[in-house]
Scaffold this active site. Structure first.
Site, PDB file in Angstrom:
ATOM      1  N   SER A   1       0.811  -1.266   0.043  1.00 15.12           N
ATOM      2  CA  SER A   1       0.043  -0.130   0.003  1.00 15.12           C
ATOM      3  C   SER A   1       0.914   1.243   0.146  1.00 15.12           C
ATOM      4  O   SER A   1       1.986   1.173   0.382  1.00 15.12           O
ATOM      5  CB  SER A   1      -0.918   0.139   1.144  1.00 15.12           C
ATOM      6  OG  SER A   1      -2.035  -0.968   1.414  1.00 15.12           O
TER       7      SER A   1
HETATM    8  N1  SAH Z   1      -0.960  -5.562   3.942  1.00 12.25           N
HETATM    9  C1  SAH Z   1      -0.200  -5.303   2.693  1.00 12.25           C
HETATM   10  C2  SAH Z   1      -1.245  -4.907   1.539  1.00 12.25           C
HETATM   11  C3  SAH Z   1      -1.455  -6.257   0.862  1.00 12.25           C
HETATM   12  S1  SAH Z   1      -2.595  -6.235  -0.743  1.00 12.25           S
HETATM   13  C4  SAH Z   1       0.636  -3.958   2.969  1.00 12.25           C
HETATM   14  O1  SAH Z   1       1.276  -3.820   3.972  1.00 12.25           O
HETATM   15  O2  SAH Z   1       0.909  -3.542   1.592  1.00 12.25           O
HETATM   16  C5  SAH Z   1      -3.801  -7.071  -0.158  1.00 12.25           C
HETATM   17  C6  SAH Z   1      -3.552  -8.504   0.324  1.00 12.25           C
HETATM   18  O3  SAH Z   1      -4.618  -9.267   0.569  1.00 12.25           O
HETATM   19  C7  SAH Z   1      -2.953  -9.401  -0.992  1.00 12.25           C
HETATM   20  O4  SAH Z   1      -1.746  -9.903  -0.370  1.00 12.25           O
HETATM   21  C8  SAH Z   1      -4.005 -10.467  -0.979  1.00 12.25           C
HETATM   22  O5  SAH Z   1      -3.444 -11.759  -1.356  1.00 12.25           O
HETATM   23  C9  SAH Z   1      -4.761 -10.441   0.251  1.00 12.25           C
HETATM   24  N2  SAH Z   1      -6.126 -11.006   0.258  1.00 12.25           N
HETATM   25  C10 SAH Z   1      -7.058 -10.897  -0.803  1.00 12.25           C
HETATM   26  N3  SAH Z   1      -8.271 -11.545  -0.648  1.00 12.25           N
HETATM   27  C11 SAH Z   1      -7.807 -12.125   0.666  1.00 12.25           C
HETATM   28  C12 SAH Z   1      -8.716 -12.883   1.467  1.00 12.25           C
HETATM   29  N4  SAH Z   1     -10.143 -13.471   1.388  1.00 12.25           N
HETATM   30  N5  SAH Z   1      -8.142 -13.498   2.726  1.00 12.25           N
HETATM   31  C13 SAH Z   1      -6.989 -13.029   3.061  1.00 12.25           C
HETATM   32  N6  SAH Z   1      -6.098 -12.293   2.166  1.00 12.25           N
HETATM   33  C14 SAH Z   1      -6.602 -11.671   1.140  1.00 12.25           C
END
Ligand code: SAH
Length: 239
Positions: free
Chosen positions: A89
């Site tokens: 993010s």
């Molecule tokens: N926390 C991260 C952002 C990750 S992007 C940061 O600090 O930058 C969003 C994440 O959510 C991805 O890794 C994706 O695989 C995960 N995701 C999507 N759907 C999901 C679900 N149903 N359960 C758990 N994780 C999920």
């Protein structure tokens, strides 16, 4: 990172960027985040973020969370690809979401969407226990290794579907969802403690999503507030 014995030095020598370069870029980023906070006050209700939140962003080495080849961009105030179609993010969004959780040092926090683990590391500085769920097994595994190497000791990881939350450790003082849900996940609301805060981007992909904040009052009712328009990858639905 505070008291977690993380060393930035191992990351710093890559791609010709020195620790001084990173430290300069990190300070510049904090100024940009403070400017963004001021500009977005009408959406977020917050003209500035807590000192503790800004300090946590200063403490976590973002260069350790971005892929090789992107380290020089680690302190740009924008999202970066982390592979598998996912992103780390934008730092301002991490700061905003962390601030909106109103964390206290004793809080237990559930995070949905570990990704590379950057947000997880920021939460780990500010709260007592973090429970983080990731759907993609490779990301789950690599985040676990990375955060363990950085010395974070107050995080538990789970590979699974975040729509279900993590009921074994509920209730949580705060729940943060890092991907966009088409609707507010009921199971997550149920896992909030009285007074607990749930922060979730709500909306379909390619439509406007809104950062939504839900607070569970002590009598069990929920207050819902729609905030900043945002763009997140979708929260996958396991069918
Ligand atoms: N926390 C991260 C952002 C990750 S992007 C940061 O600090 O930058 C969003 C994440 O959510 C991805 O890794 C994706 O695989 C995960 N995701 C999507 N759907 C999901 C679900 N149903 N359960 C758990 N994780 C999920």
């Amino acid at each position: 990172m505070r008291s977690k014995s993380a060393s930035r030095k191992s990351q710093a020598s890559s791609e010709g960027a020195s620790e001084e370069d990173f430290s300069f870029a990190r300070n510049r980023l904090l100024v940009e985040i403070a400017d963004d906070a001021e500009r977005t006050e009408s959406y977020t209700g917050r003209a500035s973020f807590k000192e503790s939140v800004m300090q946590a962003l200063a403490d976590v080495p973002r260069e350790a969370f971005v892929p090789d080849g992107s380290r020089r961009k680690a302190y740009d105030n924008r999202p970066l690809p982390i592979g598998q179609g996912q992103t780390i993010s934008q730092p301002y969004i991490v700061a905003l979401m962390t601030d909106l959780l109103d964390l206290k040092p004793d809080d237990r926090v559930l995070e949905i969407g570990t990704g590379c683990g950057y947000q997880t590391a920021v939460l780990a500085v500010l709260a007592s226990e973090i429970f983080s769920v990731e759907y993609l097994e490779d990301l789950h595994r690599s985040a676990k290794v990375r955060l363990t190497d950085l010395g974070c000791q107050n995080i538990r990881f789970r590979h699974g579907d975040g729509w279900q939350g993590w009921s074994e450790h509920a209730p949580y003082d705060a729940i943060i969802v890092k991907a966009a849900a088409a609707r507010i996940p009921d199971r997550l609301k149920e896992q909030l403690a009285p007074g607990g805060r749930l922060l979730v981007p709500v909306g379909r992909q390619h439509e406007t999503q809104f950062l939504t904040r839900i607070v569970r009052s002590p009598d069990g009712t929920f207050d819902e507030e729609r905030g900043l328009p945002v763009a997140f990858v979708p929260l996958v639905e396991d069918r």
